[in-house]
Design an enzyme around this catalytic site. Structure first.
Site: not given
Ligand code: BGC
Length: 917
Positions: A701
């Site tokens: 993530d």
């Molecule tokens: C989230 C993800 C997301 C990523 C990119 C993170 O903060 O938990 O689900 O895909 O950001 O935006």
């Protein structure tokens, strides 16, 4: 090849998903559907502030327009919306505007409601037939729901509104526009006739909801969660929200697995429940048990007859009651479901079911059955039930296993390293009741490093291995250590190397890698449609709850095949979704993105979405692997969870999707059993890749931390991710620069990371890229997608009939044919293949007025970068422009908007000013 993406069809399918996802909980006196021509008074400010989705990355889709519920009703032409009441709301909203909050995750969960007095309600009741009250809630990333008014509970103003309206009106309908369930005790308190959950339906939500309200469609959605009477009744309540160690003491007893076992009286609306405007009769057909195959299996059919007065669809759910055995089991477990086609009144359909006993496997994590680390079906009686909710079932058949059967032995992985007490079911023979007892879960010693070290020799002579793709190995042989360190870093957000405003670029992020045939891949959020922070618009989808409540995976698959082509159109290869964490607790802020408290429902919808995306040659990233079950402290919280709960409920959704072809996974932020998931060898290598056979790519993530075993987590611990076989650290501004000083190369030099481990990640990534649209784009042979029937948007000319020009050192594009009259615009595309800096210029002329201000607004990929101004040029061409201080995106759409007539354009010029290769 050219592919047509028909926006009208896309809209129709999304609208059907919204309608089929609506769950009707109450419908006394058949108040719904609304009678044709009836007069409806709409209460609640959400009539003008429809929530198309939740907040954060799961909701940020720029749209041309959103159709809310009132608009949907008005568009239907079937009912008359009270405009006098609407005016009162519009006036009040001027003084009480919608509050968006400041900053990421700061939008309030609900908006202040207009006070509705009994007098106002009575006045409306005199001129209307029905009252419709819309209640809205949002939540999202970084912000859980709370056990407070305005989040889980209704506010006092909302309650007062329901009370006064339902006193004044004989017929009151309450409609929820929420991400997931909220407190439902008000139904018993007030004279409410109908209650409908409509979730957050994306940009066409109001159309689908109005189809249900007006009876154009018959409700067929079912709850994918249990609604209990108190939030405290959910067994994870006492641990939900813990910042440090989040103990999963309820073990596998989440949702109906808990309530149906020992707390049936606490349920207001059971799992799988949802009413229809018609009635169905369910009859069991032939039942066969086959003990001769690889695994024992059952085969049976169920006949569904529409016995009511209008057409409708019904969802038949199959539950199994298992022997309690030595492990202890939930009273019932969902094993299958099927939705009928639309059945006319009086018509019937025969649904066929067939599955083997692996559907109802349990996991033995202690060895109590004599089969440690095995999925088993214990000896004893298995009873199969069918019906239209977990509480409305008839027995279909049964079978007995004369001995315990081992379904599969898996690796000894990801066990808790702290001991804790969990709930376990114990059957009381005397009362014939299931009770819960406490059971100690023993701690294992940390052994992830050992697993990694024991397996290192599997990588010997990696580049010479015959069982790997030789073309990919040939590419890997040409890579330097620096290039290998680049390939494990994704770039973003908003990397200029891919579509503007997207979440990440990875793979061939340098010219040297492109020259070696490695393309640059683009990924972006997310579960509710394509997020492009450049301002580019996309289709916003109904949320995960709405999708799953349809119990119609084929429809959802169809929806995502449109999204897939929309991605190809936008040159995006991976959608960062679906979010498939289990709904362990109703207050999780991201529940709106997820599907259910049940892993089977979760796995079915995850698989459908991936199949839909695959049909367009793109894909989605299953997230967040795993146990991202709360937003509070998601970076730091450590889920302490038994191997049984992991294997039986938290992992199967991922497992099913992987076994059905999912090829990308995003790990979560937090830790599971003391190893942060990004660098969790047991999770990513042992379970995902070895037990399940996953061969795709894993990414972290965004800016996630990871830890070395026994140590505290840190960001940029890329070496640990690579050891775990998490292929991509997401994200850094520039992969080659290593501005954050990550430890990839230092660990390699110190011998703490083997080059073969790096090669293995690069192999995973390059193998994926070779099959992607990114590869076709690199080779200039990608499919061209043309969107038809989309309403004109500001971005229109910018994207539809675009001509792209390739540039290397620079080029000139003639523009003397362009209509530059006031209000017109003109667009073209530029493809740059490198990271050099360019100057862009426009050449034009105007008349003799020295004070003339003829402006041209220049934007690229929807973002304004300059407004160029010509005064009088006396008929001579003058050049205006700007030097870009950052590389252009690989594919740039340049849009020129003419704010004032009077310019004659000659050409657009682009010139390289700094070679960055
Ligand atoms: C989230 C993800 C997301 C990523 C990119 C993170 O903060 O938990 O689900 O895909 O950001 O935006």
């Amino acid at each position: 090849m050219t592919k047509i993406l028909d926006w009208k069809k896309y809209t129709e399918v999304a609208r059907r998903v919204v309608a089929e996802g609506c769950v009707l909980l109450e419908n006394k006196d058949n108040v719904l559907p609304l009678k044709k021509g009836c007069k409806v008074a709409v209460f609640g400010r959400i009539q003008h502030n429809y929530y198309k989705s939740g907040t954060g990355s799961g909701g940020m889709v720029n749209v041309t327009e959103v159709t809310g519920i009132t608009d949907g009703l008005k568009n239907s032409g079937l009912v008359k919306v009270d405009t006098e009441l609407e005016k009162i709301y519009l006036e009040w909203e001027k003084e009480n505007p919608f509050e968006v909050g400041i900053g990421w995750g700061q939008e309030p969960w609900c908006q202040k409601e207009m006070p509705v007095t009994l007098e106002l309600a009575e006045e409306c009741a005199r001129r209307n037939d029905v009252a419709l009250i819309i209640i809205g809630r949002t939540a999202g990333e970084d912000k859980d729901n709370l056990e407070t008014e305005g989040s889980w509970y209704l506010t006092s103003l909302e309650k007062e509104m329901i009370k006064n309206v339902s006193t004044a009106f004989e017929k009151t309908v309450v409609v929820f526009n929420t991400g997931n369930i909220v407190d439902m005790n008000f139904v018993k308190e007030y004279n409410v006739k109908s209650v409908l959950y409509t979730w957050q339906g994306g940009m066409v939500g109001g159309l689908g909801v109005s189809d249900i309200l007006t009876g154009k469609e018959n409700p067929s959605g079912k709850l994918t969660d249990t609604i209990a009477s108190s939030i405290k009744d959910y067994p994870s309540s006492s641990n939900f929200g813990s910042l440090k160690d989040n103990v999963y003491a309820e073990d596998i007893y989440v949702g109906y697995r808990y309530f149906e076992s020992a707390s049936k009286d606490k349920v207001l609306y059971p799992f799988g429940y949802g009413l229809s405007y018609t009635n169905f009769k369910v009859t069991a057909g032939d039942f066969e048990f086959d003990n001769g195959g690889n695994l024992p299996s059952v085969k049976f059919d169920v006949t569904v007859k529409n016995t009511g007065s209008c057409s409708g669809k019904e969802v038949i759910q199959i539950y199994v009651k298992q022997p309690q055995g030595k492990l202890g089991k939930p009273a019932l477990v969902l094993a299958d479901f099927k939705k009928t086609a639309l059945l006319k009144k009086g018509k019937k359909a025969k649904l066929k079911f067939e599955f083997d006993i692996s559907r109802i496997r349990s996991f033995d994590d202690t060895g109590i059955t004599g089969n440690i680390d095995c999925f088993v079906c214990e000896e004893g009686l298995y009873e199969i039930f069918a019906g239209n909710s977990i509480r409305n079932l008839s027995k279909i058949g049964d079978f007995t296993l004369s001995e315990t059967i081992v379904i599969e032995k898996v690796s000894d992985s990801l066990k808790p390293v702290t001991s804790f007490e969990r709930m376990a079911a114990a059957y009381d023979e005397s009362t014939k009741q299931l009770n819960f007892i406490k059971q100690k879960v023993e701690a294992s010693s940390p052994y992830q490093n050992k697993h990694r070290n024991d397996n290192l020799s599997e990588l010997d002579n990696f580049l010479e291995r015959k069982n790997l793709n030789q073309d990919v190995l040939a590419v890997l042989k040409t890579l330097t250590d620096e290039e290998l360190s680049c390939i494990v870093r994704g770039e973003g957000m908003g990397s200029p190397k891919v579509t503007a405003g997207t979440a990440a670029a990875f793979g061939g992020v340098s010219k040297s890698m492109n020259d070696k045939g490695i393309p640059c891949c683009c990924c972006t959020d997310g579960p509710s449609g394509i997020r492009m922070d450049s301002g580019s618009q996309a289709f916003s989808l109904p949320n995960g709850t709405s999708q799953a409540c349809t119990f119609n995976p084929d429809l959802v698959k169809e929806l995502y095949s449109f999204t897939g082509w929309e991605m190809v159109y936008n040159k995006i290869d991976i959608l960062l979704g679906p979010g498939i964490n289990l709904r362990r607790h109703p207050l999780n802020g991201r529940n709106f993105e997820y599907f259910s408290e049940d892993p089977y429902v979760t796995g079915i919808f995850a698989s459908a979405i991936i199949e839909g995306l695959h049909s367009a040659g793109v894909t989605g990233s299953l997230k967040h692997f795993c146990c991202n079950n709360q937003e509070t402290g998601r970076w730091v919280s450590n889920s302490v969870v038994s191997a049984r709960a992991l294997r039986e409920i938290y992992l199967p959704g991922f497992e099913m999707a992987v076994k059905n072809g999912a090829d990308v996974i995003m790990t979560s932020y937090g830790s599971v059993n003391s190893m942060w998931t990004s660098g969790n060898y047991d999770l990513v290598t042992q379970i995902l890749r070895k037990d399940w056979g996953f061969t795709g790519i894993v990414m972290t993530d965004w800016w996630a931390m990871s830890n070395d075993e026994g140590k505290e987590p840190v960001r940029f611990n890329v070496a640990q991710n690579v050891r775990a076989q998490n292929d991509l650290y997401m994200v850094v501004p520039d992969a080659a620069e290593n501005a954050h000083n990550d430890n990839t190369l230092t660990a390699l030099q110190a011998g703490e990371l083997s080059r073969n481990e790096l090669l293995r990640c690069a192999y995973n990534t390059v193998s994926f890229l070779k099959k992607s649209h990114a590869q076709s784009r690199l080779e200039n042979r990608d499919v061209k997608v043309v969107i038809k029937n989309r309403k004109k948007t500001a971005m229109d000319g910018a994207t539809d009939k675009i001509v792209y020009y390739d540039t290397v050192d620079g080029l000139s594009i003639p523009l003397d044919h362009v209509d530059t009259s006031r209000g017109k615009s003109y667009s073209f595309g530029i493809v740059t293949k490198d990271q050099s800096l360019y100057r862009i210029e426009l050449v034009g002329k105007t008349g003799d007025n020295d004070l003339a201000q003829v402006n041209v607004s220049v934007s690229y990929n929807g973002v304004n970068i300059a407004v160029l101004c010509w005064n009088g040029t006396h008929g001579a061409y003058e050049t205006k422009g700007l030097s870009m201080d950052r590389p252009l995106n690989r594919n740039v759409v340049v849009n020129l908007y003419f704010a004032q007539s009077g310019l004659t354009l000659k050409e657009f010029k682009i010139t390289k000013i700094k070679d960055n290769n």
